[in-house]
Design an enzyme around this catalytic site. Structure first.
Site, mmCIF file in Angstrom:
data_model
loop_
_atom_site.group_PDB
_atom_site.id
_atom_site.type_symbol
_atom_site.label_atom_id
_atom_site.label_comp_id
_atom_site.label_asym_id
_atom_site.label_seq_id
_atom_site.Cartn_x
_atom_site.Cartn_y
_atom_site.Cartn_z
ATOM 1 N N ARG A 1 3.355 -10.126 6.997
ATOM 2 C CA ARG A 1 4.736 -9.915 7.453
ATOM 3 C C ARG A 1 4.852 -9.215 8.799
ATOM 4 N NH1 ARG A 1 7.596 -8.543 1.694
ATOM 5 N NH2 ARG A 1 6.545 -10.219 0.644
ATOM 6 N N PRO B 1 0.814 -1.217 0.000
ATOM 7 C CA PRO B 1 0.000 0.000 0.000
ATOM 8 C C PRO B 1 0.849 1.269 0.000
ATOM 9 C CG PRO B 1 -0.523 -1.434 1.879
ATOM 10 C CD PRO B 1 0.729 -1.934 1.267
ATOM 11 N N GLU B 2 0.755 2.018 -1.083
ATOM 12 C CA GLU B 2 1.336 3.360 -1.163
ATOM 13 C C GLU B 2 0.164 4.341 -1.162
ATOM 14 O OE1 GLU B 2 4.232 3.587 -4.354
ATOM 15 O OE2 GLU B 2 4.672 1.465 -4.189
ATOM 16 N N ARG C 1 19.506 19.037 -3.260
ATOM 17 C CA ARG C 1 19.669 17.642 -2.848
ATOM 18 C C ARG C 1 20.739 16.952 -3.678
ATOM 19 N NH1 ARG C 1 15.855 16.116 1.307
ATOM 20 N NH2 ARG C 1 14.218 17.681 1.261
ATOM 21 N N HIS D 1 -3.321 -14.752 9.104
ATOM 22 C CA HIS D 1 -2.603 -13.597 9.645
ATOM 23 C C HIS D 1 -3.522 -12.458 10.069
ATOM 24 C CE1 HIS D 1 1.003 -15.595 8.295
ATOM 25 N NE2 HIS D 1 0.555 -15.602 7.057
#
Length: 275
Positions: A112, A2-3, A155, A93
């Site tokens: 995870r 998920p982003e 940067r 899970h």
DNA sequence: CGTCGCTCCTGGATGC
DNA sequence: TGCATCCAGGAGCGAC
């Protein structure tokens, strides 16, 4: 994983399903998924509180409750939040089950076990580790083309790791970073400050475009991602480079390459995205 | 302060 | 075929 687009899709489905409902309690099967409070406290603190609002900040979900507290959730790579009827079989899970006033449940599953749930007082929200120091929202108004160009000038790091830096821009992960760089035709190893104004401009637009398309397509479902209703997204069919190592580039036909950059695998076309 | 490398974890892929 | 090993990945942490 998920982003921003996936978390936003989940936020929207939760808004449909659980907004206005009241928590009746929480059953925790794996203690470490809860941070800051004990499972007992989570259960008693939630009980009787109504869900008033569901926000997203970067990849974080913030579920606002009556009484000035909020539940902060990060799904990391494999976390899922599922709205279920009580008789529905638990997916593998499943670590926490939240009981709701409509007799349905919100379930948190995470293969995870990297995801995290915390309870925070709304006053403390801006100081909450993770939320504090989070960068600009890439689809918000404060993320302007000028801001982006100006930041890049200072940067010295490679552009790909910079796009993944949540203290710079909040919500971009590995998939959308690779996709944005391809759309802008910029090599992931380019030093950020070396981008020309034209390139920076292209990348700015590409970031907004890939995220927007990701939301329109209800997220990218490669392995685990589903929204709050358990539905997969369709943006995986929209990917040009991510997960396409060895396949021909959609623009020039040359083979897509994969390389580890800053410890993250990066997918790119060596011809369209020259160093 | 910026940057880097390590850590958490499971299961699918790969190696022998 | 079976066992061992590798790898993916977000963010927090310590090291420099």
């Amino acid at each position: 994983m998920p982003e921003l687009p996936e978390v936003e899709t989940i936020r929207r489905s939760l808004e449909q399903n659980i907004k206005g409902k009241t928590f009746m309690g929480a059953e925790v099967f794996l203690e470490k998924m809860v941070k800051g409070v004990s499972p007992l406290e989570l259960n008693s603190e939630l009980k009787g509180r109504e869900i008033t609002r569901i926000d997203r900040r970067g990849k974080y979900l913030i579920i606002h409750l009556t009484g000035g507290i909020a539940m902060v959730i990060h799904l990391r790579m494999t976390g899922q939040l599922l709205y279920c009827s009580p008789e529905q079989e638990k997916v593998r899970h499943t670590h926490i089950i939240f009981k709701l006033s409509d007799m349905c449940q919100l379930r948190f599953a995470d293969q995870r076990q990297f995801g995290k749930i915390s309870l925070v007082s709304v006053r403390e929200l801006d100081n909450f580790p993770g939320l504090k120091g989070l960068g600009v929202e890439p689809l918000g108004e404060t993320f302007s083309r000028e801001f982006f160009k100006k930041e890049l000038r200072n940067r010295r790091t490679k552009i790909k790791p910079l796009l993944l830096d949540q203290t710079f821009i909040a919500g971009i992960g590995n998939i959308y970073a690779d996709e944005a760089l391809f759309r802008a035709m910029i090599n992931p190893e380019r030093i950020a400050s070396s981008l020309t104004p034209r390139e920076a401009s292209r990348l700015y637009l590409a970031i907004r475009t890939v995220l927007q398309e990701g939301i329109e397509n209800k997220g990218t479902s490669i392995k685990d991602y589903v929204d709050g209703d358990g539905n997969k997204g369709s943006n995986q069919g929209n990917l040009r480079v991510y997960g396409r190592e060895g396949e021909p580039c959609v623009k020039c036909g040359k083979e897509i390459k994969r390389k580890s950059i800053g410890g993250r695998s990066s997918h790119f076309c060596p011809k369209c995205q020259k160093l």
